[in-house]
Design a protein around this motif. Sequence first.
Motif, PDB file in Angstrom:
ATOM      1  N   UNK A 197      33.397 143.019  94.288  1.00 46.35           N
ATOM      2  CA  UNK A 197      34.790 142.060  94.346  1.00 46.35           C
ATOM      3  C   UNK A 197      34.494 140.787  95.222  1.00 46.35           C
ATOM      4  N   UNK A 198      33.590 141.027  96.308  1.00 45.31           N
ATOM      5  CA  UNK A 198      33.374 139.788  97.063  1.00 45.31           C
ATOM      6  C   UNK A 198      32.404 138.962  96.432  1.00 45.31           C
ATOM      7  N   UNK A 199      31.376 139.586  95.861  1.00 41.20           N
ATOM      8  CA  UNK A 199      30.390 138.800  95.231  1.00 41.20           C
ATOM      9  C   UNK A 199      30.786 138.120  93.919  1.00 41.20           C
ATOM     10  N   UNK A 200      31.712 138.809  93.249  1.00 48.31           N
ATOM     11  CA  UNK A 200      32.026 138.223  92.127  1.00 48.31           C
ATOM     12  C   UNK A 200      33.164 137.074  92.692  1.00 48.31           C
ATOM     13  N   UNK A 201      33.969 137.141  93.531  1.00 44.83           N
ATOM     14  CA  UNK A 201      34.565 136.083  94.266  1.00 44.83           C
ATOM     15  C   UNK A 201      33.701 134.974  94.534  1.00 44.83           C
ATOM     16  N   UNK A 202      32.681 135.036  95.190  1.00 43.63           N
ATOM     17  CA  UNK A 202      31.604 133.932  95.576  1.00 43.63           C
ATOM     18  C   UNK A 202      31.117 133.328  94.458  1.00 43.63           C
ATOM     19  N   UNK A 203      30.676 134.290  93.339  1.00 43.74           N
ATOM     20  CA  UNK A 203      30.023 133.667  92.123  1.00 43.74           C
ATOM     21  C   UNK A 203      31.005 132.967  91.426  1.00 43.74           C
ATOM     22  N   UNK A 204      32.081 133.394  91.429  1.00 41.92           N
ATOM     23  CA  UNK A 204      33.187 132.612  90.631  1.00 41.92           C
ATOM     24  C   UNK A 204      33.396 131.045  91.179  1.00 41.92           C
ATOM     25  N   UNK A 205      33.249 130.933  92.210  1.00 41.59           N
ATOM     26  CA  UNK A 205      33.598 129.750  92.763  1.00 41.59           C
ATOM     27  C   UNK A 205      32.172 128.815  92.460  1.00 41.59           C
ATOM     28  N   UNK A 206      31.122 129.346  92.412  1.00 46.44           N
ATOM     29  CA  UNK A 206      29.696 128.553  91.984  1.00 46.44           C
ATOM     30  C   UNK A 206      29.808 128.307  90.326  1.00 46.44           C
ATOM     31  N   UNK A 207      30.219 129.184  89.606  1.00 46.13           N
ATOM     32  CA  UNK A 207      30.387 129.201  88.000  1.00 46.13           C
ATOM     33  C   UNK A 207      31.295 128.057  87.647  1.00 46.13           C
ATOM     34  N   UNK A 208      32.402 128.287  88.350  1.00 52.11           N
ATOM     35  CA  UNK A 208      33.688 127.134  88.014  1.00 52.11           C
ATOM     36  C   UNK A 208      32.960 125.826  88.457  1.00 52.11           C
ATOM     37  N   UNK A 209      32.276 125.707  89.636  1.00 50.90           N
ATOM     38  CA  UNK A 209      31.917 124.346  90.058  1.00 50.90           C
ATOM     39  C   UNK A 209      30.681 124.023  88.957  1.00 50.90           C
ATOM     40  N   UNK A 210      29.966 124.816  88.182  1.00 51.68           N
ATOM     41  CA  UNK A 210      29.067 124.510  87.379  1.00 51.68           C
ATOM     42  C   UNK A 210      29.578 124.186  85.919  1.00 51.68           C
ATOM     43  N   UNK A 211      30.672 124.734  85.735  1.00 53.39           N
ATOM     44  CA  UNK A 211      31.534 124.567  84.538  1.00 53.39           C
ATOM     45  C   UNK A 211      32.934 124.597  84.594  1.00 53.39           C
ATOM     46  N   UNK A 212      33.560 123.503  85.228  1.00 48.85           N
ATOM     47  CA  UNK A 212      34.724 123.146  85.628  1.00 48.85           C
ATOM     48  C   UNK A 212      35.688 122.817  84.339  1.00 48.85           C
ATOM     49  N   UNK A 213      35.004 122.646  83.329  1.00 51.55           N
ATOM     50  CA  UNK A 213      36.084 122.201  82.153  1.00 51.55           C
ATOM     51  C   UNK A 213      36.805 123.090  81.717  1.00 51.55           C
ATOM     52  N   UNK A 214      36.813 124.496  81.565  1.00 53.67           N
ATOM     53  CA  UNK A 214      37.793 125.313  80.963  1.00 53.67           C
ATOM     54  C   UNK A 214      38.748 125.734  81.915  1.00 53.67           C
ATOM     55  N   UNK A 215      38.806 125.649  83.133  1.00 52.71           N
ATOM     56  CA  UNK A 215      39.849 125.790  84.068  1.00 52.71           C
ATOM     57  C   UNK A 215      40.695 124.460  83.953  1.00 52.71           C
ATOM     58  N   UNK A 216      39.948 123.415  84.315  1.00 53.29           N
ATOM     59  CA  UNK A 216      40.584 121.938  84.129  1.00 53.29           C
ATOM     60  C   UNK A 216      41.355 121.693  83.008  1.00 53.29           C
ATOM     61  N   UNK A 217      40.644 122.270  81.856  1.00 56.49           N
ATOM     62  CA  UNK A 217      41.419 122.072  80.478  1.00 56.49           C
ATOM     63  C   UNK A 217      42.616 122.742  80.436  1.00 56.49           C
ATOM     64  N   UNK A 218      42.559 124.060  81.021  1.00 60.45           N
ATOM     65  CA  UNK A 218      43.703 124.866  81.081  1.00 60.45           C
ATOM     66  C   UNK A 218      44.977 124.341  81.703  1.00 60.45           C
ATOM     67  N   UNK A 219      44.689 123.658  82.860  1.00 64.15           N
ATOM     68  CA  UNK A 219      45.602 123.001  83.802  1.00 64.15           C
ATOM     69  C   UNK A 219      46.138 121.802  83.093  1.00 64.15           C
ATOM     70  N   UNK A 220      45.222 120.963  82.476  1.00 70.54           N
ATOM     71  CA  UNK A 220      45.912 119.832  81.702  1.00 70.54           C
ATOM     72  C   UNK A 220      46.710 120.121  80.621  1.00 70.54           C
TER      73      UNK A 220
END
Length: 480
Positions: free
Chosen positions: A453-476
């Motif tokens: 869980x902790x590894x996935x948590x950290x990597x999610x932060x990195x992946x969302x930084x490399x590919x932020x468009x999906x989450x940002x599009x959801x918020x928009x």
Amino acid sequence: MTLELLNYAVAWPEIFLLTMACVVLVADVYLDDENRNATYLLSQLTLLVTLVLIAVKATSASETVIAFNGTFVSDALGDVLKFFIVLIIAIVFVYSRDYLKDRNIFKGEFYVLGLFGVLGMMVMVSANHFLSLYLGLELLSLSLYAMVAFDRDNPNASEAAMKYFVLGAIASGMLLYGMSMIYGMTGSLNIAEVATAINQMGDTNIVLIFGLVFMVIGLAFKLGAVPFHMWIPDVYHGAPTTVTSYIASAPKIAGFAMVMRLLAEGMGGLQADWQGMLVILAVLSMAIGNVIAIAQTNLKRMLAYSTISHVGFILLGILAANNDGYSAAMFYTLTYALMSVGGFGMIILLARAGLEAENLDDFKGLNQRSPWYAFMMLILMFSMAGVPPTVGFWAKLAVLKAVIDIDMLWLALVAVFFSIIGVYYYLRVVKLMYFDDPVDETPIEKSRDMQIALSANGLAILVLGLYPAALMSLCVSVFS
């Protein structure tokens, strides 16, 4: 009959969660300490099914539905925020198990209170009425007060719970007083009807302004914005770390929802007034939070002041008072909740029986003890500091762009200035991990599910930084 079926259909996740929280409460009574894992597993199953119900409801009904006589609203904003709330609390529960076992406080009450807290947050997120909003807020608050005092033999936890309870009660009173003044002038507690009445009256009514002031004070208390922040460092420090990870993450998402429902939807006609108040709160929060964090040697207190500064950034997006600002603030809130739960997860990872691992010195030489977890902490610290390519950089950039777009360049420059100050105390943690010798060389031993869980948590932060468009599009899309 049709009305009742519709009501139940939009609230199935809440109804299921309430039912299962009661089931967990009763089942735990008949379990001895050796079988306490059953409570944990049942709680996680409850959250998993709730996630599925939220996802199914979101995909099957895209339009906004008002239910339960106008007190409950089901919309895209609510669905996304509830999904993240439940997901993050499931992560907190994973982090909590080893920590509670090491301290002989692995009790069912923690999970029962946690589930009722999630229910309170979900009610807040879908509130379309002052009373339902307040009921959700108090259900969450009462659960948190008890969770902070959960370790009854710890005097620091008892002290923190008492401070939290007293200041929380004052904040609730302020919020209620403001709501009563708004009700007195508009004749309604329904948020949509209040918005219509305010638009008709204009922003010159002095009683409305006073009601707004009291409501903003109550909201600022709950979010932890300066100068109503005094409870945050003591509660974060005094509470068990697993409870701190709970308080520091998902309730911030619920707080964002509360601000959106009350200010953006209910008080849109008073935008010029609350915008000025939020500017003051945001600047003070960024200034005090970042400057005082530098002096902290306790990591939990440092992250507490860091939270205050991040709340300032969230307020920047909201005060933009347009869809771009709201979506930027939502993106920031969601990513901050992920970063925060990961940061406290790292403290829990290094903690063991007899050691809290909450001081900066406890992170010295972590790279020598475990290069992988040192890398996870590096990602989390870089993201909180807003260093690319982590998601924290894009969150800050989105908020700054929203502020610049409303011709408040000076406010964006102030935010950048205090962010640069904030980089120092985050990088200090990285320096200790990579360039200092370890004080404690005990091997890091935690359960497999926590490590994953902790590894996935950290990597999610990195992946969302490399590919932020999906989450940002959801918020928009939520605000479009």
